[in-house]
Scaffold this motif. Structure first.
Motif, PDB file in Angstrom:
ATOM      1  N   LEU A  17       0.834  -1.210   0.000  1.00 40.32           N
ATOM      2  CA  LEU A  17       0.000   0.000   0.000  1.00 40.32           C
ATOM      3  C   LEU A  17       0.865   1.255   0.000  1.00 40.32           C
ATOM      4  O   LEU A  17       0.600   2.219  -0.725  1.00 40.32           O
ATOM      5  N   LEU A  18       1.941   1.230   0.792  1.00 43.93           N
ATOM      6  CA  LEU A  18       2.839   2.374   0.844  1.00 43.93           C
ATOM      7  C   LEU A  18       3.499   2.607  -0.506  1.00 43.93           C
ATOM      8  O   LEU A  18       3.668   3.741  -0.958  1.00 43.93           O
ATOM      9  N   ARG A  19       3.899   1.486  -1.159  1.00 41.23           N
ATOM     10  CA  ARG A  19       4.496   1.636  -2.472  1.00 41.23           C
ATOM     11  C   ARG A  19       3.512   2.225  -3.469  1.00 41.23           C
ATOM     12  O   ARG A  19       3.856   3.079  -4.271  1.00 41.23           O
ATOM     13  N   CYS A  20       2.272   1.787  -3.392  1.00 42.60           N
ATOM     14  CA  CYS A  20       1.240   2.325  -4.303  1.00 42.60           C
ATOM     15  C   CYS A  20       1.011   3.813  -4.077  1.00 42.60           C
ATOM     16  O   CYS A  20       0.874   4.599  -5.020  1.00 42.60           O
ATOM     17  N   VAL A  21       0.985   4.211  -2.796  1.00 41.04           N
ATOM     18  CA  VAL A  21       0.809   5.625  -2.474  1.00 41.04           C
ATOM     19  C   VAL A  21       1.970   6.446  -3.002  1.00 41.04           C
ATOM     20  O   VAL A  21       1.788   7.532  -3.576  1.00 41.04           O
ATOM     21  N   ALA A  22       3.185   5.926  -2.816  1.00 34.38           N
ATOM     22  CA  ALA A  22       4.370   6.648  -3.286  1.00 34.38           C
ATOM     23  C   ALA A  22       4.355   6.801  -4.801  1.00 34.38           C
ATOM     24  O   ALA A  22       4.633   7.873  -5.339  1.00 34.38           O
ATOM     25  N   VAL A  23       4.012   5.689  -5.488  1.00 32.85           N
ATOM     26  CA  VAL A  23       3.963   5.741  -6.958  1.00 32.85           C
ATOM     27  C   VAL A  23       2.888   6.719  -7.416  1.00 32.85           C
ATOM     28  O   VAL A  23       3.082   7.514  -8.338  1.00 32.85           O
ATOM     29  N   SER A  24       1.722   6.681  -6.746  1.00 30.17           N
ATOM     30  CA  SER A  24       0.625   7.593  -7.110  1.00 30.17           C
ATOM     31  C   SER A  24       1.030   9.041  -6.900  1.00 30.17           C
ATOM     32  O   SER A  24       0.720   9.917  -7.721  1.00 30.17           O
ATOM     33  N   PHE A  25       1.720   9.332  -5.823  1.00 27.81           N
ATOM     34  CA  PHE A  25       2.170  10.687  -5.543  1.00 27.81           C
ATOM     35  C   PHE A  25       3.144  11.172  -6.629  1.00 27.81           C
ATOM     36  O   PHE A  25       3.057  12.313  -7.092  1.00 27.81           O
ATOM     37  N   LEU A  39       3.248  10.095  -9.688  1.00 22.38           N
ATOM     38  CA  LEU A  39       2.468  10.310 -10.905  1.00 22.38           C
ATOM     39  C   LEU A  39       1.728  11.645 -10.852  1.00 22.38           C
ATOM     40  O   LEU A  39       1.661  12.375 -11.849  1.00 22.38           O
ATOM     41  N   LEU A  40       1.175  11.968  -9.671  1.00 27.06           N
ATOM     42  CA  LEU A  40       0.497  13.254  -9.508  1.00 27.06           C
ATOM     43  C   LEU A  40       1.456  14.419  -9.728  1.00 27.06           C
ATOM     44  O   LEU A  40       1.101  15.439 -10.338  1.00 27.06           O
ATOM     45  N   CYS A  41       2.674  14.284  -9.219  1.00 25.62           N
ATOM     46  CA  CYS A  41       3.673  15.336  -9.415  1.00 25.62           C
ATOM     47  C   CYS A  41       3.994  15.521 -10.893  1.00 25.62           C
ATOM     48  O   CYS A  41       4.079  16.642 -11.393  1.00 25.62           O
ATOM     49  N   VAL A  42       4.137  14.387 -11.591  1.00 26.95           N
ATOM     50  CA  VAL A  42       4.422  14.454 -13.025  1.00 26.95           C
ATOM     51  C   VAL A  42       3.255  15.108 -13.770  1.00 26.95           C
ATOM     52  O   VAL A  42       3.450  15.964 -14.652  1.00 26.95           O
ATOM     53  N   LEU A  43       2.028  14.727 -13.415  1.00 29.78           N
ATOM     54  CA  LEU A  43       0.852  15.314 -14.049  1.00 29.78           C
ATOM     55  C   LEU A  43       0.758  16.808 -13.773  1.00 29.78           C
ATOM     56  O   LEU A  43       0.376  17.599 -14.642  1.00 29.78           O
ATOM     57  N   GLN A  44       1.089  17.227 -12.548  1.00 28.64           N
ATOM     58  CA  GLN A  44       1.053  18.641 -12.192  1.00 28.64           C
ATOM     59  C   GLN A  44       2.052  19.441 -13.015  1.00 28.64           C
ATOM     60  O   GLN A  44       1.752  20.526 -13.517  1.00 28.64           O
ATOM     61  N   VAL A  45       3.251  18.889 -13.152  1.00 28.06           N
ATOM     62  CA  VAL A  45       4.268  19.556 -13.969  1.00 28.06           C
ATOM     63  C   VAL A  45       3.807  19.661 -15.415  1.00 28.06           C
ATOM     64  O   VAL A  45       3.936  20.709 -16.065  1.00 28.06           O
ATOM     65  N   ALA A  46       3.242  18.567 -15.928  1.00 27.57           N
ATOM     66  CA  ALA A  46       2.758  18.574 -17.315  1.00 27.57           C
ATOM     67  C   ALA A  46       1.636  19.594 -17.491  1.00 27.57           C
ATOM     68  O   ALA A  46       1.566  20.301 -18.500  1.00 27.57           O
TER      69      ALA A  46
END
Length: 224
Positions: free
Chosen positions: A43-51, A53-60
């Motif tokens: 679960l922690l790994r999924c949260v980290a990966v999701s975060f 991805l969100l950062c990448v989407l925000q930059v984009a």
């Protein structure tokens, strides 16, 4: 002798069991350290990966918005430049037309000076047919401009609507005037239109009968 042998076998077996237990514990400890068996690790790994991805989407998204704003500003600038170019081309074509028709350019306007004489109203009608109107004089520079033609000419000033209230043909009231001495005097009671005479003096306006035939001067102000 057999007893000793069995005891030895038991001891060896116990040592093997101890080694196996140690290896199992070590393996479990290693698994705990790399997080593969820690409760909630996935679960922690999924949260980290999701975060991430969100950062990448925000930059984009930020890049996309900046690009959109930049494109919008450039489009607006190009549109304004295009409109300005169209206006200049239109003015150039208009200038060429008027100059070919014998008009004279001065200070943002084209002027037509007649070669025949007509009444004030007929003179104005001629100007309107040419897409213009009788001249409106708003400055000393324009007043001096008319003096160079050495003609008595109708200009676009009259008080035919209300006696003594002088208005230009565009409906604006007279504010700057260049009357001759003791003018206007409404001599004979019917001098409701204004001429500019051929005097070399600064003040050349005179009120006269609108039915008198004179030369005239039209003005067509260029669009800014």
């Amino acid at each position: 002798m057999a007893v000793y042998e069995n005891a030895s076998e038991i001891t060896v077996e116990m040592m093997n069991l101890s080694d196996a237990s140690a290896r199992t514990a070590a393996s479990k400890s290693h698994s705990d350290e790399d997080g593969t068996t820690v409760p909630g690790g996935k679960l922690l790994r999924c949260v980290a990966v999701s975060f991430c991805l969100l950062c990448v989407l925000q930059v984009a998204l930020n890049i996309s918005l900046r690009l959109a704003l930049c494109i919008e500003e450039n489009y607006k600038t190009l549109t304004e430049e295009r409109d300005e170019l169209k206006r200049k081309l239109s003015n150039f074509g208009e200038c060429h037309h008027y100059l070919n028709q014998g008009w004279v350019y001065f200070s943002g306007s084209f002027y037509y000076i007649s070669s025949i004489e007509k009444t004030w109203q007929d003179s104005r009608d001629d100007c309107v047919q040419r897409g213009a109107d009788l001249m409106i004089i708003n400055s000393e520079e324009e007043q001096n401009f008319t003096g160079q033609y050495q003609k008595i000419m109708w200009i676009g000033l009259t008080d035919r609507e209300t006696e003594g209230v002088w208005k230009w043909v565009d409906g604006t009231l007279l504010t700057t005037s260049f009357w001759r001495s003791e003018e206007p005097n409404n001599n004979g009671g019917n001098e409701d239109c204004v001429e500019t005479n051929d005097s070399d003096h600064r003040n050349t306006w005179n009120d006269a009968s609108c039915e008198t035939k004179k030369f005239w001067i039209c003005e067509n102000k260029m669009a800014v």
